[in-house]
Design an enzyme around this catalytic site. Structure first.
Site, PDB file in Angstrom:
ATOM      1  N   ARG A 148       0.835  -1.204   0.000  1.00 28.60           N
ATOM      2  CA  ARG A 148       0.000   0.000   0.000  1.00 28.60           C
ATOM      3  C   ARG A 148       0.868   1.251   0.000  1.00 28.60           C
ATOM      4  O   ARG A 148       2.045   1.232   0.376  1.00 28.60           O
ATOM      5  CB  ARG A 148      -0.906   0.016   1.237  1.00 28.60           C
ATOM      6  CG  ARG A 148      -0.128   0.104   2.534  1.00 28.60           C
ATOM      7  CD  ARG A 148      -0.974   0.547   3.709  1.00 28.60           C
ATOM      8  NE  ARG A 148      -0.209   0.453   4.946  1.00 28.60           N
ATOM      9  CZ  ARG A 148       0.685   1.330   5.364  1.00 28.60           C
ATOM     10  NH1 ARG A 148       0.970   2.389   4.606  1.00 28.60           N
ATOM     11  NH2 ARG A 148       1.317   1.176   6.520  1.00 28.60           N
ATOM     12  N   GLY A 149       0.273   2.368  -0.393  1.00 29.33           N
ATOM     13  CA  GLY A 149       0.964   3.630  -0.269  1.00 29.33           C
ATOM     14  C   GLY A 149       1.057   4.053   1.184  1.00 29.33           C
ATOM     15  O   GLY A 149       0.357   3.531   2.053  1.00 29.33           O
ATOM     16  N   LEU A 187       4.643   4.149   7.964  1.00 29.19           N
ATOM     17  CA  LEU A 187       4.392   3.181   9.032  1.00 29.19           C
ATOM     18  C   LEU A 187       3.104   3.493   9.784  1.00 29.19           C
ATOM     19  O   LEU A 187       2.783   4.663  10.030  1.00 29.19           O
ATOM     20  CB  LEU A 187       5.550   3.177  10.041  1.00 29.19           C
ATOM     21  CG  LEU A 187       6.640   2.117   9.811  1.00 29.19           C
ATOM     22  CD1 LEU A 187       7.425   2.446   8.557  1.00 29.19           C
ATOM     23  CD2 LEU A 187       7.552   2.017  11.018  1.00 29.19           C
ATOM     24  N   THR A 188       2.402   2.429  10.168  1.00 29.49           N
ATOM     25  CA  THR A 188       1.244   2.580  11.030  1.00 29.49           C
ATOM     26  C   THR A 188       1.096   1.347  11.903  1.00 29.49           C
ATOM     27  O   THR A 188       1.760   0.328  11.680  1.00 29.49           O
ATOM     28  CB  THR A 188      -0.044   2.848  10.233  1.00 29.49           C
ATOM     29  OG1 THR A 188      -1.060   3.329  11.132  1.00 29.49           O
ATOM     30  CG2 THR A 188      -0.549   1.595   9.539  1.00 29.49           C
ATOM     31  N   GLY A 210      -7.121  -0.128   2.241  1.00 33.54           N
ATOM     32  CA  GLY A 210      -8.284   0.704   2.495  1.00 33.54           C
ATOM     33  C   GLY A 210      -8.104   1.658   3.649  1.00 33.54           C
ATOM     34  O   GLY A 210      -7.213   2.506   3.622  1.00 33.54           O
ATOM     35  N   ALA A 227      -8.458   2.533   8.166  1.00 33.62           N
ATOM     36  CA  ALA A 227      -8.402   2.026   9.538  1.00 33.62           C
ATOM     37  C   ALA A 227      -8.889   3.130  10.465  1.00 33.62           C
ATOM     38  O   ALA A 227      -8.315   4.227  10.477  1.00 33.62           O
ATOM     39  CB  ALA A 227      -6.985   1.604   9.909  1.00 33.62           C
ATOM     40  N   CYS A 279       2.925   7.381  10.128  1.00 31.86           N
ATOM     41  CA  CYS A 279       2.817   7.967   8.790  1.00 31.86           C
ATOM     42  C   CYS A 279       3.912   8.990   8.517  1.00 31.86           C
ATOM     43  O   CYS A 279       3.751   9.885   7.688  1.00 31.86           O
ATOM     44  CB  CYS A 279       1.438   8.588   8.578  1.00 31.86           C
ATOM     45  SG  CYS A 279       0.089   7.395   8.750  1.00 31.86           S
TER      46      CYS A 279
END
EC number: 2.3.1.181
Length: 245
Positions: free
Chosen positions: A92-93, A96-97, A180, A182, A198
């Site tokens: 995904r684009g 970090l999360t 998608g 969160a 992020c």
């Protein structure tokens, strides 16, 4: 394959994302137990490939993950400050999360070729979906030109302070969307301190959740609001079959 990163962008028109009249309803699936990240990605990619081949209908899959971190295509190793949980590199684009219990993840597999092949309009539509969902709980959220995601102003913390309440990271393959959104419902927010979320290190920008904002909501409440808001933007849904993706 197209990835969407957190580069600055203009706010774009998110309308006209509904499919043509007579298109099949989007399947709506909810997993009750935490889904391991590799299993979720493998399942999502298989379903997206089937959608692109015309062998399956579109799907929205709501789930939670066990505690983990993911690094998108713009992620930097230096943004992992503590190795508390497994770190997964993903397509995904974004950067970090954290994912974990109490966070509602929605994997969205839509055929944008049939809807509107405009990746940035799609991201804007996801932002609007979150904003409309949280509006059902009287939470005023906003998008930002230079920060992907959905934000809540926090004047109680100081002038200019904002917290992210929902993240967005997507990938497109053959114009079918993967990954998608969160939404932080009631996760352990301390786990975000082990990363630079992020890639945003500015102390004015933090992370919050529905419960952190004082709302006594449960995941079922959020799921109901998500579905209603989704249908207003993307079109009709139907309950997925009990078994299989």
């Amino acid at each position: 394959m197209i990835n969407v990163s957190t580069s600055p962008r203009q706010t774009l028109d998110w309308t006209a994302l509904k499919p043509a009249d007579g298109s099949p309803a989007v399947e709506w699936r909810i997993s009750d137990s935490p889904v391991p990240y590799p299993e979720a990605v493998a399942t999502m990619e298989a379903r997206a490939a089937a959608i692109a081949a015309g062998e399956a209908t579109e799907l929205v899959w709501l789930l939670e993950h066990p505690p983990l971190y993911t690094a998108g295509t713009s992620g930097h190793a230096s943004d992992l400050l503590e190795e508390r949980f497994p770190l997964f590199t993903t397509g995904r684009g974004g950067q970090l999360t954290y994912h974990g219990p109490g966070q509602r993840v929605a994997y969205v597999m839509l055929d944008l070729k049939r809807r509107r092949p405009d990746v940035r309009a799609y991201v804007a539509a996801l932002e609007q979906w979150i904003i409309a969902t949280l509006d059902a709980f009287n939470i005023r959220c906003e998008r930002r030109e230079d920060r992907v995601g959905v934000w809540v102003r926090r004047p109680d913390k100081g002038v200019g302070y904002e917290d992210k309440i929902a993240a967005i990271g997507v990938r497109l393959k053959r114009w079918v969307s993967l990954h998608g959104i969160a939404i932080n419902v009631e996760p352990d927010l301390s786990h975000f301190k082990a990363i630079v979320p992020c890639g945003i290190s500015d102390p004015r920008y933090g992370v919050t959740s529905l419960v952190d904002l004082g709302l006594p909501v449960v995941m079922t409440d959020v799921d109901i609001a998500l579905r209603a808001a989704f249908e207003n933007i993307f079109g009709e849904t139907r309950a997925a079959a009990p078994a299989g993706i």
